[in-house]
Design a protein around this motif. Sequence first.
Motif, PDB file in Angstrom:
ATOM      1  N   GLU A 574      19.617 -26.149 -18.556  1.00 19.59           N
ATOM      2  CA  GLU A 574      19.676 -24.888 -19.399  1.00 19.59           C
ATOM      3  C   GLU A 574      20.309 -25.366 -20.688  1.00 19.59           C
ATOM      4  OE1 GLU A 574      21.048 -20.432 -19.911  1.00 19.59           O
ATOM      5  OE2 GLU A 574      20.800 -21.411 -17.756  1.00 19.59           O
ATOM      6  N   ARG A 576      21.302 -23.433 -24.703  1.00 22.19           N
ATOM      7  CA  ARG A 576      21.209 -22.611 -25.582  1.00 22.19           C
ATOM      8  C   ARG A 576      21.292 -23.296 -26.941  1.00 22.19           C
ATOM      9  NH1 ARG A 576      22.496 -16.898 -24.507  1.00 22.19           N
ATOM     10  NH2 ARG A 576      23.133 -17.763 -22.408  1.00 22.19           N
ATOM     11  N   THR A 588      18.476 -17.806 -31.989  1.00 23.35           N
ATOM     12  CA  THR A 588      19.145 -18.408 -30.714  1.00 23.35           C
ATOM     13  C   THR A 588      18.106 -18.466 -29.577  1.00 23.35           C
ATOM     14  OG1 THR A 588      21.318 -17.658 -31.667  1.00 23.35           O
ATOM     15  CG2 THR A 588      21.009 -18.126 -29.249  1.00 23.35           C
ATOM     16  N   ARG A 590      17.273 -19.630 -25.475  1.00 25.96           N
ATOM     17  CA  ARG A 590      17.619 -20.169 -24.106  1.00 25.96           C
ATOM     18  C   ARG A 590      16.512 -20.831 -23.504  1.00 25.96           C
ATOM     19  NH1 ARG A 590      17.011 -17.984 -19.083  1.00 25.96           N
ATOM     20  NH2 ARG A 590      18.797 -18.645 -17.440  1.00 25.96           N
ATOM     21  N   SER A 620      26.725 -22.365 -26.370  1.00 26.64           N
ATOM     22  CA  SER A 620      25.647 -23.377 -25.805  1.00 26.64           C
ATOM     23  C   SER A 620      26.233 -24.143 -24.468  1.00 26.64           C
ATOM     24  CB  SER A 620      25.162 -24.365 -26.978  1.00 26.64           C
ATOM     25  OG  SER A 620      24.398 -25.250 -26.487  1.00 26.64           O
TER      26      SER A 620
END
Length: 625
Positions: A574, A576, A588, A590, A620
């Motif tokens: 993952e 950010r 922003t 994800r 992040s």
Amino acid sequence: MDTPDTGPSGDVEDLLDHLRESRGFDFRGYKRTSLLRRIQHRLDQLEIGSYGEYIDRLQIDVDEFTALFNTILINVTGFFRDPEAWDQIGSVVIPKLVADKEPGDPIRVWSAGCSSGQEAYSIAMLLAEALGAERYLDQVKIYATDVDHDALAQARHATFDDAAMRGVPDGLRDRYFERRDHRHAFRHDLRRTIIFGRNDLVQDAPISRIDLLICRNTLMYFNAEAQARILGRFHFAVVPDGVLFLGKAEMLLSHGDIFEPLDLKRRIFRRAQATPPATPRPVRSSAGGGPSAADVLGELRSRGFSASPVAQFVVTVNDDLAVFNDQARETFGLHPNDIGSPLRDLEISYRPAELRTQLAEVKSRHEPARITDVEWQRPNGVVQWFEVQVNPLLDGEDLLGVSFVFDDVTIARTLRRELERTNRQLEATNEELQSTNEELETTNEELQSTVEELETTNEELQSTNEELETINEELQSTNDELKVINDALGDRSTELNRVNDFLQSILTGIKAGVVVIDQAMQVIAWNAGAEELWGVHTAEAEGRHLLDLDIGLPMTEVKPVALNALSDPTYVGELRLEAVNRRGRTITLRLVCSALSNTHGDGNGALLVMETVPADAGTSVNSLQ
């Protein structure tokens, strides 16, 4: 550098002797101060310190002669140079010269020291203006001479650039020049009346029977002794009351006994009257007062020579034209006034064939010579071919003259060429017939072989037909089997379409951006959320490399996560990160990246899910397992 000796007994005399003996140029008559200054200039250019060293240079470098002569000989000329003087020639001298001539009488002009020819073409234009083109072509002959071969070569081309044409009035330029390849070419028909040739005023014999002699700014380069010798030759060359036109720097103050001024300011002089030559004594006739047998025989010989159908002429041992017959006059345009002229001054000396070399060889060896394949185009356009016989005329061992006989071989040459062409055609036809015969024999054998092959092929076709019947039965059976398989595949295809529609509805129903890539990072799925997020349609994205897509996603951060998912079937990561959406706004994002694997646990690609989150939702995260 040491300065070479410039005294009269110095090494310079050896240099002048070398130039005279090796190249036939006698510069001893030139003004010594100017001559030494120009030679010294050339030595300075080569950084040579003595005349002896320079003679050695001339012996090993033949091109250096040209460079030296170009330094010594200043070829400065132009059209109608000193316009006021040329106006006097055109308005006074030429009208009187034309008025004194009967129609058909020759007008002979000599341009001595002509350089690149502008003065010769200037006088040609003035004479053509006064006479008209037709009468000019019939009466005028202009001889233009110089010692500089390069200048003569340039003059013979009769073409000039725009800078050289500045002195030509517009009217004359339009009437007497044609534009060719950014240059101006003098009229071709009038150009034939101007004969260019080499003549050393100090050594060579002058051209005779001249009505107007132009020698401008040439005598100034000679010393007083050489000038006197040259002017004496000019006096011999010019007819009584003939005109001498000099340059504005030349006065002739000490030669009033042979030339008297007509217009001293413009340096135009007239040949002074001299004591006429003695009249030849008439030949004594026979006692009866009538012609003698010798006279009759001589007349018969003369008439026979003139009536000969073969063009011929004779020159004296001094290379002057002595006699020519009617055929030579008609063919080559010779004129009775040409009798006594040096052969080198006549057009026939170099056209239709170069005769001067053969003349010198015959005179030296006292043996005849022959020139073959001489082409001559007459004014009416008819082309003739000649074989020229050059025969010495001997009185015992003494040479009296040389005869030139032009045998017309046009018909024989035409017949010979036609015969050669016919023979070539016959040979080619014979070869073609022979080749055709061989081809026919080969074709006959090929036909026989083809018949045999057809018989064999017929039997093979019969056997093949039986085999095809068997295969047809097998294909029918196979077709039945394929129909069963096709039905099964149709059911499977329906099922696959249903599954695809189901998967597509899932991807469409997901509002987040979903991207599926294969092991090569090629996009194989791109949902509506990805279209909405990045502004790239599915058709534009699918099939392209993920990293090649021009979207606002920072690929430098996405690439490591995607590679991990492609290499590890259990990987989930993952991120950010900051990105730019299709509207150009910073968002922003994800991003969750997970590996795709089959039932056996092998990786098939990767799944990327992207959705926007509030900017203050947290920091992040680089990678999560």
